[in-house]
Design an enzyme around this catalytic site. Structure first.
Site, PDB file in Angstrom:
ATOM      1  CG  HIS A 119      -2.258   0.689   0.902  1.00 62.55           C
ATOM      2  ND1 HIS A 119      -2.693   1.802   1.567  1.00 62.55           N
ATOM      3  CD2 HIS A 119      -3.193   0.432  -0.028  1.00 62.55           C
ATOM      4  CE1 HIS A 119      -3.859   2.179   1.079  1.00 62.55           C
ATOM      5  NE2 HIS A 119      -4.180   1.359   0.100  1.00 62.55           N
ATOM      6  CG  HIS A 177       0.320   1.147  10.036  1.00 62.78           C
ATOM      7  ND1 HIS A 177      -0.429   0.906   8.909  1.00 62.78           N
ATOM      8  CD2 HIS A 177       1.626   0.992   9.639  1.00 62.78           C
ATOM      9  CE1 HIS A 177       0.380   0.624   7.887  1.00 62.78           C
ATOM     10  NE2 HIS A 177       1.642   0.662   8.314  1.00 62.78           N
ATOM     11  CE  LYS A 187      -8.708   9.911  15.664  1.00 60.04           C
ATOM     12  NZ  LYS A 187      -7.309  10.231  15.701  1.00 60.04           N
ATOM     13  CG  MET A 230      -9.153   0.814  17.282  1.00 63.19           C
ATOM     14  SD  MET A 230      -7.854   1.829  16.538  1.00 63.19           S
ATOM     15  CE  MET A 230      -7.550   3.012  17.828  1.00 63.19           C
ATOM     16  CG  PHE A 234     -14.804   2.845  11.344  1.00 63.12           C
ATOM     17  CD1 PHE A 234     -15.816   2.904  10.390  1.00 63.12           C
ATOM     18  CD2 PHE A 234     -14.857   1.858  12.317  1.00 63.12           C
ATOM     19  CE1 PHE A 234     -16.868   2.010  10.412  1.00 63.12           C
ATOM     20  CE2 PHE A 234     -15.916   0.952  12.351  1.00 63.12           C
ATOM     21  CZ  PHE A 234     -16.926   1.023  11.404  1.00 63.12           C
ATOM     22  CG  HIS A 271      -6.803   4.927   4.753  1.00 60.49           C
ATOM     23  ND1 HIS A 271      -5.888   5.577   3.955  1.00 60.49           N
ATOM     24  CD2 HIS A 271      -6.348   3.652   4.912  1.00 60.49           C
ATOM     25  CE1 HIS A 271      -4.921   4.724   3.641  1.00 60.49           C
ATOM     26  NE2 HIS A 271      -5.174   3.557   4.207  1.00 60.49           N
ATOM     27  NE  ARG A 305      -6.340  -1.559   1.407  1.00 58.59           N
ATOM     28  CZ  ARG A 305      -5.453  -1.132   2.301  1.00 58.59           C
ATOM     29  NH1 ARG A 305      -4.279  -1.700   2.392  1.00 58.59           N
ATOM     30  NH2 ARG A 305      -5.745  -0.120   3.118  1.00 58.59           N
ATOM     31  CG  ASP A 328      -6.396  -3.002   9.795  1.00 58.40           C
ATOM     32  OD1 ASP A 328      -5.884  -4.028   9.302  1.00 58.40           O
ATOM     33  OD2 ASP A 328      -5.749  -1.966  10.032  1.00 58.40           O
ATOM     34  NE  ARG A 373      18.513  15.806   9.454  1.00 60.49           N
ATOM     35  CZ  ARG A 373      18.068  16.819  10.180  1.00 60.49           C
ATOM     36  NH1 ARG A 373      16.923  17.423   9.860  1.00 60.49           N
ATOM     37  NH2 ARG A 373      18.748  17.238  11.224  1.00 60.49           N
TER      38      ARG A 373
END
Ligand SMILES: CC(=O)SCCNC(=O)CCNC(=O)[C@H](O)C(C)(C)COP(=O)(O)OP(=O)(O)OC[C@H]1O[C@@H](n2cnc3c(N)ncnc32)[C@H](O)[C@@H]1OP(=O)(O)O
Ligand SMILES: O=C([O-])CC(=O)C(=O)O
Length: 380
Positions: free
Chosen positions: A196, A231, A264, A266, A268, A270, A279, A321, A365
């Protein structure tokens, strides 16, 4: 969006918090397009790959840039099957770790051990890195499966070389090969998780690679980045949410509290997709097939109720997820194993990016703007 931080005036620098919206390099590996809700691996739509290809074919595609011919696939599969056995030293090290250790920590440690035992760890030639990528791709399933088994007091199940990647993964995890429908759904999840673009863990791998560090160091760093619940750790967190809510009729009240407490939700949202994750339709179909297969209409009700309520209240859509969590749950994986499953798949994307970064390297950097104490004198 095309402006770069360097283009800003020195007097008033713009801060790109979280690097949101910043393009830091080119990539030929995948294209995430939030406008069309689409995802291409090397030019192919991911949902078409999921419908028509095996995870082995997709791994080949991501590494070599083209789908394999029949002969190329056969040779690739032979190689993967020949490397499946868990290294005995890695097993010994895992056995030394407490069963309370998070499986992502076990996996990170195992990759470190594999790297420290590889006499060619420093060989960062394209062929050397491809070889290391292949070994990790072939061995991570044995590590994930064994760690889950030992946490449940079960013996290691040896790999079988007459099975596909996914059938063998499930065999090593559970001691038998489930119905083809389950193998197929698992394979689809592996394909969807594989790559991704510049997500946080892949970017971590590229940052580490940009210092000319080795592939194992980049992969251990990426595992650390993927573990976090913002993530990859979200697939595990989704299941904890379902455990907390329990039944569909409790969704509304639970969401009142969660949102009032600024939690939050989870699975949900992006960073890139704001109108739905490319996906999700494919993974949702696989999950629905699994919930029907294992006769869990209650879980589907809960899934749909939370999705609907989040959409109505916040207009925030599920990410990959969200359907992956319940699918893995009914397949029999324990919740802590979900993110390691993501690792087993994403190793392909990470290593493709490590090789791409290495081939056209620039040290990563960025700059920061100092906002601490003004210059002062150290007391005598
Ligand atoms: C495979 C993957 O890694 S996919 C990502 C998996 N992660 C998750 O599912 C964790 C839950 N989701 C989130 O935390 C976020 O949506 C992220 C981290 C994925 C993306 O975050 P960002 O792009 O930084 O979006 P950001 O956090 O700025 O969200 C914008 C707004 O939507 C809200 N929001 C976004 N996602 C969620 C969520 N899951 N639950 C509740 N509110 C949310 C934010 O609170 C914010 O609201 P505000 O403007 O009132 O402060
Ligand atoms: O792209 C991202 O930020 C996270 C994600 O969906 C992934 O890594 O699969």
């Amino acid at each position: 969006m095309n402006e770069t931080p360097q283009a800003d005036s020195l007097a008033e620098p713009t801060i790109y918090k979280g690097l949101a919206g910043v393009r830091v390099d080119f990539t030929a590996i995948s294209k995430v397009n939030p406008d069309t809700n689409s995802l291409l691996y090397r030019g192919y739509a991911v949902q078409d790959l999921a419908a028509r290809c095996s995870f082995e074919e997709v791994a080949y595609l991501l590494w070599y840039g083209e789908l394999p011919t029949e002969d190329e696939l056969a040779a690739f599969e032979d190689r993967e099957r020949s490397l499946r056995h868990l290294d005995h030293v890695v097993k010994r090290v895992i056995d030394e770790l407490p069963t309370t250790a998070h499986p992502m920590d076990v996996l990170r440690t195992a990759v470190s051990v594999i790297g420290a035992r590889d006499a060619d760890a420093a060989d960062d030639s394209p062929a050397g890195n491809l070889d290391k990528g292949m070994r990790l791709y072939a061995q991570l399933p044995a590590i994930v499966a064994y760690d889950q088994r030992r946490r449940h007091g079960l013996e290691l199940v040896e790999p079988r070389d007459d099975l596909s990647y996914s059938a063998n993964f499930l065999h090593m995890s559970f001691g038998d090969v489930p119905d083809l429908a389950v193998v197929d759904a698992f394979d689809v999840s592996m394909i969807l998780y594989a790559e991704h673009s510049f997500n946080a863990s892949t970017f971590t791998a590229r940052v580490i690679t940009s210092t000319l560090s080795d592939l194992y160091s980049a992969v251990t760093g990426a595992i650390g980045a993927l573990k976090g619940p913002l993530h990859g750790g979200a697939n595990e967190a989704v299941m904890h949410t379902f455990d907390e809510i329990r039944t569909a009729d409790r969704v509304s009240g639970w969401l009142d509290d969660a949102l009032a407490n600024k939690r939050k939700i989870m699975g949900f949202g992006h960073r890139v997709y704001k109108n739905g994750d490319s996906r999700v339709p494919t993974m949702r179909a696989a999950m629905e097939a699994m919930l029907a297969h294992y006769e869990r209409p209650d879980l589907l009700e809960l899934y749909l109720a939370l999705e609907q309520d989040m959409g109505e209240r916040k207009n925030i859509m599920p990410n990959l997820d969200y359907p992956a969590g319940p699918a893995y749950h009914v397949m029999g994986f324990d919740t802590e194993t979900f993110t390691p499953l993501f690792v087993a798949s994403r190793i392909v994307g990470w290593t493709a990016h490590i090789m791409e970064q290495r081939a056209a390297n620039a040290l990563i950097r960025p700059l920061s703007v100092y906002n601490g104490a003004p210059e002062r004198v150290v007391p005598q």
